[in-house]
Design an enzyme around this catalytic site. Structure first.
Site, PDB file in Angstrom:
ATOM      1  N   GLU A  73       0.992   6.231  -0.414  1.00 46.71           N
ATOM      2  CA  GLU A  73       0.791   4.794  -0.210  1.00 46.71           C
ATOM      3  C   GLU A  73       2.101   4.069   0.101  1.00 46.71           C
ATOM      4  O   GLU A  73       2.231   2.867  -0.118  1.00 46.71           O
ATOM      5  CB  GLU A  73       0.128   4.164  -1.439  1.00 46.71           C
ATOM      6  CG  GLU A  73      -1.196   4.791  -1.840  1.00 46.71           C
ATOM      7  CD  GLU A  73      -2.326   4.543  -0.841  1.00 46.71           C
ATOM      8  OE1 GLU A  73      -2.050   4.191   0.331  1.00 46.71           O
ATOM      9  OE2 GLU A  73      -3.486   4.711  -1.244  1.00 46.71           O
ATOM     10  N   TYR A 119      -3.069 -17.527 -17.948  1.00 47.62           N
ATOM     11  CA  TYR A 119      -2.182 -16.414 -17.611  1.00 47.62           C
ATOM     12  C   TYR A 119      -2.580 -15.715 -16.330  1.00 47.62           C
ATOM     13  O   TYR A 119      -1.733 -15.151 -15.646  1.00 47.62           O
ATOM     14  CB  TYR A 119      -2.031 -15.446 -18.799  1.00 47.62           C
ATOM     15  CG  TYR A 119      -0.819 -15.824 -19.609  1.00 47.62           C
ATOM     16  CD1 TYR A 119      -0.825 -16.981 -20.383  1.00 47.62           C
ATOM     17  CD2 TYR A 119       0.350 -15.084 -19.534  1.00 47.62           C
ATOM     18  CE1 TYR A 119       0.296 -17.382 -21.076  1.00 47.62           C
ATOM     19  CE2 TYR A 119       1.478 -15.469 -20.229  1.00 47.62           C
ATOM     20  CZ  TYR A 119       1.447 -16.624 -21.009  1.00 47.62           C
ATOM     21  OH  TYR A 119       2.570 -17.013 -21.674  1.00 47.62           O
TER      22      TYR A 119
HETATM   23  P1  13P Z   1      -0.509   9.126  -4.521  1.00 45.32           P
HETATM   24  O1  13P Z   1      -0.751  10.237  -5.530  1.00 45.32           O
HETATM   25  O2  13P Z   1      -0.093   9.664  -3.172  1.00 45.32           O
HETATM   26  O3  13P Z   1       0.469   8.112  -5.079  1.00 45.32           O
HETATM   27  O4  13P Z   1      -1.881   8.372  -4.305  1.00 45.32           O
HETATM   28  C1  13P Z   1      -2.603   7.938  -5.427  1.00 45.32           C
HETATM   29  C2  13P Z   1      -3.370   6.703  -5.144  1.00 45.32           C
HETATM   30  O5  13P Z   1      -3.507   5.868  -6.008  1.00 45.32           O
HETATM   31  C3  13P Z   1      -3.964   6.526  -3.816  1.00 45.32           C
HETATM   32  O6  13P Z   1      -4.355   5.199  -3.632  1.00 45.32           O
END
Ligand code: 13P
Length: 210
Positions: A73, A119
């Site tokens: 990501e 909050y």
């Molecule tokens: P990654 O393990 O590559 O960080 O991906 C996990 C995730 O949350 C995908 O949206």
């Protein structure tokens, strides 16, 4: 904070989020801005068991220069951190209630969670855009997220989960927690006549607390 202190804090906060069920399995990823680049959780790592010396490091051009292979990501994190120069960290989770709202809400929504508590307004802000569905890791999401992040501290990725920024790593984690609990409240109160904060009360909070 030094890079070494930020690595340790990332391990500590990742473990805390995982222990309290804000992330499960290898879901979620976190990035932190450094003077000479970025730290990012490695792909397929569990937030519950990060190792400080294996956290990925990227340079200022987002090239992988150290540690394990970064999260898939990276485009999501880059989109937010380049749109928001004041943001020091980004937290992406698949936390259950915020993700549920992202499954319910229409793609045009800018306020899928009403301002029920101070909050939520103080940490998440006035708007919470919903970004249309993209496959996890799809580089095509970058532009939509970048545009949304210019106006919003946090957003929901449809059918996927929240993306939350903060001035510091601690701020981003607190905001992600507040968003998740606000999503939970919103779902608990769904269909009931809840008293929302008025626009004047929201303005007052944002004026007072930024
Ligand atoms: P990654 O393990 O590559 O960080 O991906 C996990 C995730 O949350 C995908 O949206």
């Amino acid at each position: 904070m030094t890079e070494s202190e930020l690595r340790d804090l990332l391990v500590e906060l990742g473990a805390s989020l995982f222990a309290r069920g804000y992330s499960v399995g290898s879901a979620g990823n976190i990035s932190v801005r450094l003077q000479d680049g970025y730290l990012m959780t490695p792909t397929n790592s569990s937030l519950g068991r990060l190792k400080a010396d294996r956290i990925s490091k990227l340079d200022l051009e987002w090239n992988h220069v150290g540690g394990d292979k970064p999260s898939k990501e990276v485009f999501m994190h880059r989109a937010v951190l380049t749109a928001r120069p004041e943001a020091g960290a980004v937290v992406h989770l698949h936390s259950t209630y915020a993700t549920a709202i992202g499954c319910l809400a229409g793609p045009e929504d800018t306020a899928p969670i009403p301002p029920l508590t101070p909050y939520f307004v103080m940490r998440v802000g006035r708007t919470l855009p919903v970004i249309r569905y993209y496959r996890p890791g799809d580089a095509a999401m970058e532009n939509d997220i970048h545009e949304a992040a210019k106006e919003a501290r946090a957003m929901l990725l449809a059918n996927h989960g929240p993306v939350v920024s903060g001035k510091t790593l601690v701020d981003a984690v607190y905001a992600a927690e507040e968003l998740e609990e606000s999503a939970r409240l919103a779902l608990m109160l769904r269909g009931q006549p809840a008293r929302e904060l008025t626009p004047e009360q929201v303005d007052d909070l944002l004026r007072t607390f930024g």
